[in-house]
Design an enzyme around this catalytic site. Structure first.
Site, PDB file in Angstrom:
ATOM      1  N   CYS A   2     -25.144 -43.554  -1.491  1.00 52.89           N
ATOM      2  CA  CYS A   2     -26.089 -43.108  -0.479  1.00 52.89           C
ATOM      3  C   CYS A   2     -25.877 -41.614  -0.256  1.00 52.89           C
ATOM      4  CB  CYS A   2     -25.947 -43.802   0.877  1.00 52.89           C
ATOM      5  SG  CYS A   2     -26.191 -45.577   0.781  1.00 52.89           S
ATOM      6  N   ARG A  27     -26.822 -40.042  -5.843  1.00 53.89           N
ATOM      7  CA  ARG A  27     -25.881 -40.880  -5.095  1.00 53.89           C
ATOM      8  C   ARG A  27     -26.437 -42.270  -4.786  1.00 53.89           C
ATOM      9  NH1 ARG A  27     -21.853 -37.757  -2.669  1.00 53.89           N
ATOM     10  NH2 ARG A  27     -21.451 -39.438  -1.218  1.00 53.89           N
ATOM     11  N   TRP A  74     -28.209 -46.489  -1.708  1.00 50.98           N
ATOM     12  CA  TRP A  74     -27.679 -47.434  -2.698  1.00 50.98           C
ATOM     13  C   TRP A  74     -27.340 -48.680  -1.890  1.00 50.98           C
ATOM     14  CZ3 TRP A  74     -23.240 -50.262  -3.678  1.00 50.98           C
ATOM     15  CH2 TRP A  74     -23.133 -50.782  -4.972  1.00 50.98           C
ATOM     16  N   ASN A 100     -24.083 -43.615   5.545  1.00 45.31           N
ATOM     17  CA  ASN A 100     -23.495 -43.861   4.224  1.00 45.31           C
ATOM     18  C   ASN A 100     -22.153 -44.541   4.465  1.00 45.31           C
ATOM     19  OD1 ASN A 100     -22.434 -43.685   1.624  1.00 45.31           O
ATOM     20  ND2 ASN A 100     -21.844 -41.555   1.822  1.00 45.31           N
ATOM     21  N   GLY A 101     -21.990 -45.768   3.939  1.00 44.75           N
ATOM     22  CA  GLY A 101     -20.741 -46.493   4.156  1.00 44.75           C
ATOM     23  C   GLY A 101     -21.031 -47.935   4.504  1.00 44.75           C
ATOM     24  N   GLU A 485     -14.849 -45.660 -23.848  1.00 44.14           N
ATOM     25  CA  GLU A 485     -15.770 -44.735 -23.185  1.00 44.14           C
ATOM     26  C   GLU A 485     -17.158 -44.765 -23.859  1.00 44.14           C
ATOM     27  OE1 GLU A 485     -15.889 -43.303 -20.510  1.00 44.14           O
ATOM     28  OE2 GLU A 485     -17.257 -41.603 -20.711  1.00 44.14           O
ATOM     29  N   LYS A 489     -20.557 -45.755 -21.916  1.00 45.35           N
ATOM     30  CA  LYS A 489     -21.727 -44.856 -21.869  1.00 45.35           C
ATOM     31  C   LYS A 489     -22.981 -45.602 -22.296  1.00 45.35           C
ATOM     32  CE  LYS A 489     -20.670 -42.342 -19.890  1.00 45.35           C
ATOM     33  NZ  LYS A 489     -19.354 -42.145 -19.383  1.00 45.35           N
ATOM     34  N   GLU A 492     -24.078 -48.438 -19.654  1.00 45.20           N
ATOM     35  CA  GLU A 492     -24.542 -48.050 -18.321  1.00 45.20           C
ATOM     36  C   GLU A 492     -25.896 -47.356 -18.336  1.00 45.20           C
ATOM     37  OE1 GLU A 492     -22.270 -45.210 -15.971  1.00 45.20           O
ATOM     38  OE2 GLU A 492     -21.521 -44.267 -17.776  1.00 45.20           O
ATOM     39  N   HIS A 508      -8.500 -60.533 -33.662  1.00 41.76           N
ATOM     40  CA  HIS A 508      -8.008 -61.566 -32.743  1.00 41.76           C
ATOM     41  C   HIS A 508      -9.131 -62.164 -31.900  1.00 41.76           C
ATOM     42  CE1 HIS A 508      -3.889 -60.674 -33.840  1.00 41.76           C
ATOM     43  NE2 HIS A 508      -4.201 -59.388 -33.739  1.00 41.76           N
ATOM     44  N   LYS A 607     -23.746 -42.281  -8.391  1.00 39.61           N
ATOM     45  CA  LYS A 607     -22.764 -41.346  -8.936  1.00 39.61           C
ATOM     46  C   LYS A 607     -21.401 -41.484  -8.267  1.00 39.61           C
ATOM     47  CE  LYS A 607     -21.490 -37.913 -11.542  1.00 39.61           C
ATOM     48  NZ  LYS A 607     -21.180 -38.254 -12.949  1.00 39.61           N
TER      49      LYS A 607
HETATM   50  O1  M6R Z   1     -16.040 -39.994  -9.360  1.00 47.48           O
HETATM   51  P1  M6R Z   1     -15.077 -40.857 -10.131  1.00 47.48           P
HETATM   52  O2  M6R Z   1     -14.598 -40.194 -11.363  1.00 47.48           O
HETATM   53  O3  M6R Z   1     -13.957 -41.348  -9.282  1.00 47.48           O
HETATM   54  O4  M6R Z   1     -15.941 -42.097 -10.564  1.00 47.48           O
HETATM   55  C1  M6R Z   1     -15.383 -43.174 -11.268  1.00 47.48           C
HETATM   56  C2  M6R Z   1     -16.445 -44.039 -11.867  1.00 47.48           C
HETATM   57  O5  M6R Z   1     -17.291 -44.545 -10.865  1.00 47.48           O
HETATM   58  C3  M6R Z   1     -17.292 -43.284 -12.885  1.00 47.48           C
HETATM   59  O6  M6R Z   1     -16.512 -42.737 -13.894  1.00 47.48           O
HETATM   60  C4  M6R Z   1     -18.338 -44.244 -13.519  1.00 47.48           C
HETATM   61  O7  M6R Z   1     -17.702 -45.211 -14.272  1.00 47.48           O
HETATM   62  C5  M6R Z   1     -19.337 -43.452 -14.344  1.00 47.48           C
HETATM   63  N1  M6R Z   1     -20.664 -43.911 -14.073  1.00 47.48           N
HETATM   64  C6  M6R Z   1     -19.112 -43.560 -15.808  1.00 47.48           C
HETATM   65  O8  M6R Z   1     -20.032 -42.837 -16.538  1.00 47.48           O
END
Ligand code: M6R
Length: 612
Positions: A2, A27, A74, A100-101, A485, A489, A492, A508, A607
């Site tokens: 948010c 956000r 969000w 926000n929260g 990673e 990517k 997501e 395995h 984010k």
């Molecule tokens: O802001 P942060 O690095 O603490 O965030 C951690 C994860 O939420 C963040 O890396 C998330 O997995 C990303 N969307 C990955 O691309």
């Protein structure tokens, strides 16, 4: 999660709020809304969907009010719809709030208010929160300020809030606990936001509100108190973020911009810290507790998502160079399982945003048990940077695309520099290897650029696989976290199921998935496990899997076996993740674009994950 914005001054608030919401949309983007006080009346416009949908709703209805609040959501409590969108009004309609929260005890508060005859239109904890404030104000005959303060002592959970009242139409009240809130100080005007990005085009003087602080703004003046009603003396900070750093700069998406920024962001991260020609490696952020790092019997990294993957790369580097045992923990698991932490233990928290709720909670737990906590953070002034004992900023510039890219490479760069510094001081690395690695690290930005130059080829390969249902990513050693990673990517932003595995683990279990429809991305650069990875590729090919291999330039063996190869420049294997991740970032980006996905704002994500 948010984004909240607020304005109080002499300009029309409405365009400032909409502009701010666009900057904060990363956000959360389930719904958006604003509230302004037009001729003393609270006017609310809110809508499910993006800020653009809110703009369409408002249309030509240009408000002239010079005070207002705005929110991009969000969803936590209640599905994303118009009713659950913020702002929310209190029961009698005199108060409006954005939040926000999460208010954890909202259920009990709601039940109590229901019994007192209060009715609720939405499913949100926030509507309960504002009606609770109204109830305290009315039943105890208090000012808004006192009612807010007392309500805050009775709610459990996290909040960054901004409140307007039609009874006090020239006053803006904000407060925070556990969710970020920045106040920009203009000339007789105030800008409020979840981060500095909506503020920097107006002023660079800001206050980062601390937990349980309340700011009251009115008539060009502000006061900060805490929930015990003690006056606070917040520090005014000057921020130096350039406007262009938070704009797309000609790129179609922030993610693409951020991928292509990496030669610069990695160089910025090393600037003033590393100079290979003189053997210089200066890290001001680990000065005070340097000896604790040198003497550490163990280092524990805590992080989430991509930052956790950076921690995994760091595990290899620290164990290899510093000979210190490392554990890499998901912050969300670490904090809930009574971890063994002794006084003086070393915890390193890694976070792009510096606001991730689980990482923050893990830090608090570690600090309570006497650990020394370092923060590896990108966002200047963020909560994690303020609660850790020491640490290093990434200096990668704002990262706005939800999929983390340049933060990952900057995190690895900072962690590599720290490992090299500690290894050098400890004597666990020879002078020669130390100097070689410094030279090699300094050369990484150029090599990242060379990897980016293969963008067209990656796009061509992406075109062939855009309809795939599953992907497997394999890597060994330093490239294993890169496989994780790459898979994260892809899933997501393109919504294709993808799994990352250590290449040798494939046999395995995951090998059962392989057939002619399974693309397998193998990170097969020349390193100490190269021959083993070559065998893994053959195992995939023997089962008709389709191999896309990331290889070191000049490799002549793998191109004969793999269906597709993408070259990256050679480097020391400890530094290869900084380069081998580039084609994987590009691959996921192009596939997502080809599938018509919203690359910068993928569904269900936000984010900064400020809820637990
Ligand atoms: O802001 P942060 O690095 O603490 O965030 C951690 C994860 O939420 C963040 O890396 C998330 O997995 C990303 N969307 C990955 O691309």
């Amino acid at each position: 999660m948010c984004g909240i914005v607020g304005y109080l001054g002499s300009q029309p608030a409405h365009p400032i709020l909409i502009g701010g919401l666009k900057r904060l949309e990363y956000r959360g983007y389930d719904s958006a809304g604003i509230a302004v006080l037009e001729d003393g009346q609270l006017c609310i416009e809110k809508k499910k969907g993006k800020v653009a949908d809110l703009e369409a709703l408002i249309g030509d209805n240009q408000y002239s009010s010079t005070i207002g609040i705005g929110h991009t959501r969000w969803a936590t409590h209640g599905e994303p719809n118009d009713l659950n969108a913020h702002p929310h009004l209190s029961n009698n309609g005199s108060l409006a709030i954005i939040h926000n929260g999460i208010i954890e005890n909202y259920g009990a508060l709601k039940e109590d208010l229901n019994q007192k005859g209060y009715a609720f239109k939405s499913d949100t904890d926030t509507e309960v929160f504002i009606s609770f404030i109204e109830y305290i104000k009315e039943s105890e005959g208090l000012s808004l300020e006192d009612a807010v303060r007392i309500a805050l002592t009775k709610v459990v959970g996290a909040y960054a809030i901004a409140i307007l009242s039609s009874d006090e139409p020239d006053k803006l009240i904000v407060a925070r606990k556990g969710s970020p809130l920045v106040i920009g100080l203009g000339k007789d005007e105030f800008f409020v936001a979840s981060d500095a990005s909506p503020i920097i085009e107006y002023t660079n003087e800001v206050i980062y509100l601390e937990d349980e602080e309340i700011a009251i703004m009115q008539n060009g003046e502000y006061r900060v108190i805490n929930t015990s009603d003690d006056s606070q003396n917040p520090q005014i900070q000057t921020i130096d973020i350039e406007l262009e750093a938070i704009e797309k700069g000609g790129y179609e998406h922030f993610m693409l911009k951020e991928i292509f920024e990496q030669p610069k962001s990695i160089a910025d991260c090393m600037r003033g810290r590393l100079k290979a020609s003189t053997g210089q490696l200066v890290l001001g952020g680990i000065r005070e507790y340097k000896q604790a790092l040198i003497n550490a019997e163990k280092i524990t990294f805590v992080a989430c998502g991509t930052s956790w993957h950076a921690g995994l790369v760091a595990e290899y580097i620290f164990e290899d160079l510093c000979r210190i045992p490392v554990e890499v923990e998901y912050a969300s698991e670490f904090r809930y399982r009574n971890p063994i932490i002794k006084e003086g233990d070393i915890i390193v928290a890694i976070s792009q945003s510096g606001e991730t709720a689980d990482t923050l909670a893990a830090i608090e737990l570690a600090k309570d048990r006497g650990a020394i906590v370092f923060g590896i953070v990108n966002t200047v002034g963020s909560s994690i940077s303020r609660v850790t004992h020491e640490g290093a900023y990434l200096h990668a510039g704002p990262e706005i695309g939800v999929a983390s890219t340049k933060a990952f490479t900057a995190q690895i760069t900072v962690l590599t520099m720290i490992a090299l510094r500690i290894a050098h001081l400890k004597g666990t690395i020879t002078e020669r290897r130390y100097n070689e690695l410094l030279v090699e690290l300094e050369g990484v930005p150029d090599k990242v650029q060379q990897a980016l130059d293969f963008n067209d080829k990656v796009e061509t390969i992406a075109d062939l696989f855009q309809d795939a249902k599953n992907f497997l990513y394999l890597g060994r050693g330093y490239n294993f976290p890169v496989a994780l990673e790459g898979a994260l990517k892809l899933k997501e932003i393109s919504y294709i199921h993808a799994e990352g595995y250590p290449a040798a683990e494939m046999k395995h279990g995951p090998i059962a998935l392989i057939d002619e429809n399974m693309p397998v991305v193998v990170i097969a650069t020349r390193d100490s496990s190269y021959d083993k990875v070559v065998s893994n590729i053959q195992e995939v090919k023997a089962r008709k899997g389709v191999v896309i291999a990331i290889v070191t330039e000049g490799d002549v063996l793998i191109p004969k076996m793999a269906d597709f190869t993408i070259e990256v420049p050679s480097t020391h294997e400890a530094l290869m993740p900084l380069i081998s991740v580039i084609p994987l970032q590009l691959l996921s980006y192009h596939i997502a674009v080809m599938r018509g996905a919203n690359v910068d704002q993928p569904r269900n994500l936000a984010k900064s994950v400020t809820v637990e």
